[in-house]
Design a protein around this motif. Structure first.
Motif, PDB file in Angstrom:
ATOM      1  N   ILE A   7       0.859  -1.185   0.000  1.00 21.36           N
ATOM      2  CA  ILE A   7       0.000   0.000   0.000  1.00 21.36           C
ATOM      3  C   ILE A   7       0.890   1.227   0.000  1.00 21.36           C
ATOM      4  CG2 ILE A   7      -1.985  -1.058   1.180  1.00 21.36           C
ATOM      5  CD1 ILE A   7      -0.981   0.275   3.779  1.00 21.36           C
ATOM      6  N   VAL A   8       0.331   2.320  -0.506  1.00 13.24           N
ATOM      7  CA  VAL A   8       1.026   3.611  -0.486  1.00 13.24           C
ATOM      8  C   VAL A   8       0.210   4.549   0.389  1.00 13.24           C
ATOM      9  CG1 VAL A   8       1.872   5.566  -1.840  1.00 13.24           C
ATOM     10  CG2 VAL A   8       1.953   3.234  -2.801  1.00 13.24           C
ATOM     11  N   VAL A   9       0.878   5.178   1.377  1.00  9.75           N
ATOM     12  CA  VAL A   9       0.195   6.086   2.293  1.00  9.75           C
ATOM     13  C   VAL A   9       1.012   7.368   2.431  1.00  9.75           C
ATOM     14  CG1 VAL A   9      -0.795   4.132   3.559  1.00  9.75           C
ATOM     15  CG2 VAL A   9       1.330   5.163   4.366  1.00  9.75           C
ATOM     16  N   CYS A  10       0.430   8.363   3.077  1.00  5.77           N
ATOM     17  CA  CYS A  10       1.145   9.614   3.322  1.00  5.77           C
ATOM     18  C   CYS A  10       2.143   9.422   4.466  1.00  5.77           C
ATOM     19  CB  CYS A  10       0.167  10.724   3.685  1.00  5.77           C
ATOM     20  SG  CYS A  10      -0.935  11.137   2.322  1.00  5.77           S
ATOM     21  N   PRO A  11       3.266  10.145   4.435  1.00  6.71           N
ATOM     22  CA  PRO A  11       4.276   9.997   5.485  1.00  6.71           C
ATOM     23  C   PRO A  11       3.734  10.224   6.896  1.00  6.71           C
ATOM     24  CG  PRO A  11       5.195  11.193   3.644  1.00  6.71           C
ATOM     25  CD  PRO A  11       3.733  11.034   3.363  1.00  6.71           C
ATOM     26  N   ALA A  12       2.696  11.055   7.044  1.00  5.35           N
ATOM     27  CA  ALA A  12       2.175  11.355   8.375  1.00  5.35           C
ATOM     28  C   ALA A  12       1.168  10.319   8.872  1.00  5.35           C
ATOM     29  CB  ALA A  12       1.540  12.740   8.373  1.00  5.35           C
ATOM     30  N   ASP A  13       0.759   9.402   7.996  1.00 10.15           N
ATOM     31  CA  ASP A  13      -0.283   8.447   8.366  1.00 10.15           C
ATOM     32  C   ASP A  13       0.218   7.356   9.315  1.00 10.15           C
ATOM     33  OD1 ASP A  13      -2.014   9.804   6.766  1.00 10.15           O
ATOM     34  OD2 ASP A  13      -2.084   8.309   5.154  1.00 10.15           O
TER      35      ASP A  13
ATOM     36  N   VAL B   3      -1.426  -4.430  14.696  1.00 10.26           N
ATOM     37  CA  VAL B   3      -0.371  -3.463  15.023  1.00 10.26           C
ATOM     38  C   VAL B   3      -0.623  -2.169  14.262  1.00 10.26           C
ATOM     39  CG1 VAL B   3       1.447  -5.167  15.499  1.00 10.26           C
ATOM     40  CG2 VAL B   3       1.235  -4.215  13.198  1.00 10.26           C
ATOM     41  N   LYS B   4      -0.091  -1.092  14.828  1.00 14.46           N
ATOM     42  CA  LYS B   4      -0.098   0.204  14.132  1.00 14.46           C
ATOM     43  C   LYS B   4       1.321   0.497  13.694  1.00 14.46           C
ATOM     44  CE  LYS B   4      -4.159   2.208  16.265  1.00 14.46           C
ATOM     45  NZ  LYS B   4      -4.703   3.116  17.288  1.00 14.46           N
ATOM     46  N   VAL B   5       1.440   0.935  12.440  1.00 18.04           N
ATOM     47  CA  VAL B   5       2.749   1.214  11.870  1.00 18.04           C
ATOM     48  C   VAL B   5       2.767   2.662  11.405  1.00 18.04           C
ATOM     49  CG1 VAL B   5       4.424   0.569  10.090  1.00 18.04           C
ATOM     50  CG2 VAL B   5       2.925  -1.188  11.104  1.00 18.04           C
ATOM     51  N   SER B   6       3.818   3.376  11.808  1.00 17.85           N
ATOM     52  CA  SER B   6       3.974   4.761  11.348  1.00 17.85           C
ATOM     53  C   SER B   6       5.446   5.011  11.090  1.00 17.85           C
ATOM     54  CB  SER B   6       3.432   5.741  12.396  1.00 17.85           C
ATOM     55  OG  SER B   6       4.094   5.545  13.629  1.00 17.85           O
ATOM     56  N   THR B   7       5.724   6.214  10.606  1.00 24.26           N
ATOM     57  CA  THR B   7       7.107   6.590  10.331  1.00 24.26           C
ATOM     58  C   THR B   7       7.321   7.972  10.917  1.00 24.26           C
ATOM     59  OG1 THR B   7       8.752   6.856   8.576  1.00 24.26           O
ATOM     60  CG2 THR B   7       6.495   7.444   8.017  1.00 24.26           C
ATOM     61  N   THR B   8       8.459   8.568  10.661  1.00 25.73           N
ATOM     62  CA  THR B   8       8.790   9.874  11.251  1.00 25.73           C
ATOM     63  C   THR B   8       7.834  10.960  10.782  1.00 25.73           C
ATOM     64  OG1 THR B   8      10.288  10.336   9.421  1.00 25.73           O
ATOM     65  CG2 THR B   8      11.248   9.342  11.393  1.00 25.73           C
ATOM     66  N   GLY B   9       7.142  10.705   9.666  1.00 25.42           N
ATOM     67  CA  GLY B   9       6.253  11.721   9.113  1.00 25.42           C
ATOM     68  C   GLY B   9       6.987  12.660   8.178  1.00 25.42           C
ATOM     69  N   ILE B  10       8.283  12.406   7.995  1.00 25.98           N
ATOM     70  CA  ILE B  10       9.082  13.260   7.113  1.00 25.98           C
ATOM     71  C   ILE B  10       9.643  12.406   5.983  1.00 25.98           C
ATOM     72  CG2 ILE B  10      11.082  14.798   6.954  1.00 25.98           C
ATOM     73  CD1 ILE B  10      10.793  15.053  10.079  1.00 25.98           C
ATOM     74  N   GLY B  11       9.263  12.733   4.745  1.00 22.59           N
ATOM     75  CA  GLY B  11       9.890  12.111   3.587  1.00 22.59           C
ATOM     76  C   GLY B  11       9.473  10.674   3.317  1.00 22.59           C
ATOM     77  N   PHE B  12      10.167  10.108   2.345  1.00 16.99           N
ATOM     78  CA  PHE B  12       9.871   8.792   1.803  1.00 16.99           C
ATOM     79  C   PHE B  12      10.432   7.701   2.713  1.00 16.99           C
ATOM     80  CE2 PHE B  12      10.978   5.201  -0.935  1.00 16.99           C
ATOM     81  CZ  PHE B  12       9.801   4.998  -1.639  1.00 16.99           C
ATOM     82  N   ASN B  13       9.643   6.650   2.924  1.00 15.45           N
ATOM     83  CA  ASN B  13      10.098   5.527   3.745  1.00 15.45           C
ATOM     84  C   ASN B  13       9.345   4.280   3.302  1.00 15.45           C
ATOM     85  OD1 ASN B  13      11.159   3.901   5.750  1.00 15.45           O
ATOM     86  ND2 ASN B  13      10.600   5.262   7.435  1.00 15.45           N
ATOM     87  N   ILE B  14      10.000   3.149   3.393  1.00  9.75           N
ATOM     88  CA  ILE B  14       9.342   1.881   3.104  1.00  9.75           C
ATOM     89  C   ILE B  14       9.530   0.969   4.305  1.00  9.75           C
ATOM     90  CG2 ILE B  14       9.372  -0.224   1.689  1.00  9.75           C
ATOM     91  CD1 ILE B  14      10.268   1.424  -0.660  1.00  9.75           C
TER      92      ILE B  14
ATOM     93  N   ILE C 289       3.299  -7.388   4.353  1.00 10.01           N
ATOM     94  CA  ILE C 289       2.784  -6.261   3.598  1.00 10.01           C
ATOM     95  C   ILE C 289       3.880  -5.193   3.539  1.00 10.01           C
ATOM     96  CG2 ILE C 289       1.760  -5.124   5.618  1.00 10.01           C
ATOM     97  CD1 ILE C 289      -0.645  -4.418   3.847  1.00 10.01           C
ATOM     98  N   MET C 290       4.002  -4.559   2.393  1.00 11.03           N
ATOM     99  CA  MET C 290       4.966  -3.471   2.244  1.00 11.03           C
ATOM    100  C   MET C 290       4.194  -2.153   2.309  1.00 11.03           C
ATOM    101  SD  MET C 290       7.533  -2.498  -0.914  1.00 11.03           S
ATOM    102  CE  MET C 290       8.452  -4.012  -0.820  1.00 11.03           C
ATOM    103  N   ILE C 291       4.595  -1.298   3.226  1.00 14.22           N
ATOM    104  CA  ILE C 291       3.951   0.008   3.361  1.00 14.22           C
ATOM    105  C   ILE C 291       4.915   1.052   2.822  1.00 14.22           C
ATOM    106  CG2 ILE C 291       2.908   1.650   4.960  1.00 14.22           C
ATOM    107  CD1 ILE C 291       2.682  -0.781   6.935  1.00 14.22           C
ATOM    108  N   ILE C 292       4.462   1.766   1.801  1.00 16.48           N
ATOM    109  CA  ILE C 292       5.285   2.824   1.200  1.00 16.48           C
ATOM    110  C   ILE C 292       4.738   4.164   1.691  1.00 16.48           C
ATOM    111  CG2 ILE C 292       6.060   3.882  -0.969  1.00 16.48           C
ATOM    112  CD1 ILE C 292       5.477   1.025  -2.218  1.00 16.48           C
ATOM    113  N   PHE C 293       5.531   4.841   2.499  1.00 18.58           N
ATOM    114  CA  PHE C 293       5.163   6.165   2.983  1.00 18.58           C
ATOM    115  C   PHE C 293       5.708   7.169   1.988  1.00 18.58           C
ATOM    116  CE2 PHE C 293       5.296   3.493   6.765  1.00 18.58           C
ATOM    117  CZ  PHE C 293       4.159   3.871   7.454  1.00 18.58           C
ATOM    118  N   ASP C 294       4.822   7.813   1.209  1.00 15.26           N
ATOM    119  CA  ASP C 294       5.282   8.714   0.141  1.00 15.26           C
ATOM    120  C   ASP C 294       4.370   9.936   0.069  1.00 15.26           C
ATOM    121  OD1 ASP C 294       6.562   9.814  -1.990  1.00 15.26           O
ATOM    122  OD2 ASP C 294       5.854   8.345  -3.459  1.00 15.26           O
TER     123      ASP C 294
END
Length: 177
Positions: free
Chosen positions: A110-116, A142-153, A172-177
């Motif tokens: 899935i592709v989601v926003c970096p802040a999601d 589980v809940k998965v998030s990232t720094t909210g800044i920039g691209f991350n997989i 599952i691969m989560i693309i934060f973009d």
């Protein structure tokens, strides 16, 4: 003349319970009778699976459905035959697909926003099962998030092991973009 007593066969299983999708090996050990060369004929229900000559015979089995499966071997020594059965039990495997509502998972990603923050859940829950997420969690979601800044997989996987000891894994691969 017969030697070594009446003809017989002993069956043994590598494992008498297997998980759906796995296989096990049945071994037939002939004894008695005219033991120079035995002929083994294997059956599942009325279907003949294979014939083999020798002192012992093996059959790899991988029953497709959950439940008990009876395999039969007939041993023949040139004069007499003897038949024996063995049961293989197939236990259910906790098959599931990881989901990330409300996102639609396509091709395992899935592709989601970096802040999601993404909630991951299996589409089936299994009573008494153990949940092992790749991030160390043992919860059913589980809940998965990232720094909210920039691209991350991030690739996250879940292995569920049911009380039968059967396991299944999805990721599952989560693309934060």
């Amino acid at each position: 003349a017969l030697e070594g007593g009446p003809l017989g066969v002993t069956l043994s299983l590598q494992s008498d319970t297997i998980c759906k999708g796995n296989s096990t090996i049945v071994t037939a050990y002939g004894f008695g009778g005219n033991y120079s060369d035995y002929t083994y004929t294997w059956f599942y229900e009325s279907t003949q699976l294979k014939t083999e000559n020798g002192a012992i015979s093996t059959l790899e089995v991988s029953p497709a459905t959950v439940g008990n499966h009876i395999y039969t071997v007939k041993i023949y020594d040139g004069y007499n035959e003897y038949t024996s059965n063995i049961t293989v039990h197939v236990a259910s495997t906790p098959a599931f697909i990881l989901q990330a509502p409300p996102y639609i998972v396509q091709g395992g990603q899935i592709v989601v926003c970096p802040a999601d923050t993404v909630l991951l859940v299996p589409n089936n829950l299994f009573t008494g099962a153990d949940y092992y997420w790749s991030n160390g969690s043992i919860n059913s979601s589980v809940k998965v998030s990232t720094t909210g800044i920039g691209f991350n997989i991030k690739t996250v996987s879940l292995e569920i092991t049911n009380p039968n000891g059967c396991a299944y894994t999805d990721s599952i691969m989560i693309i934060f973009d």
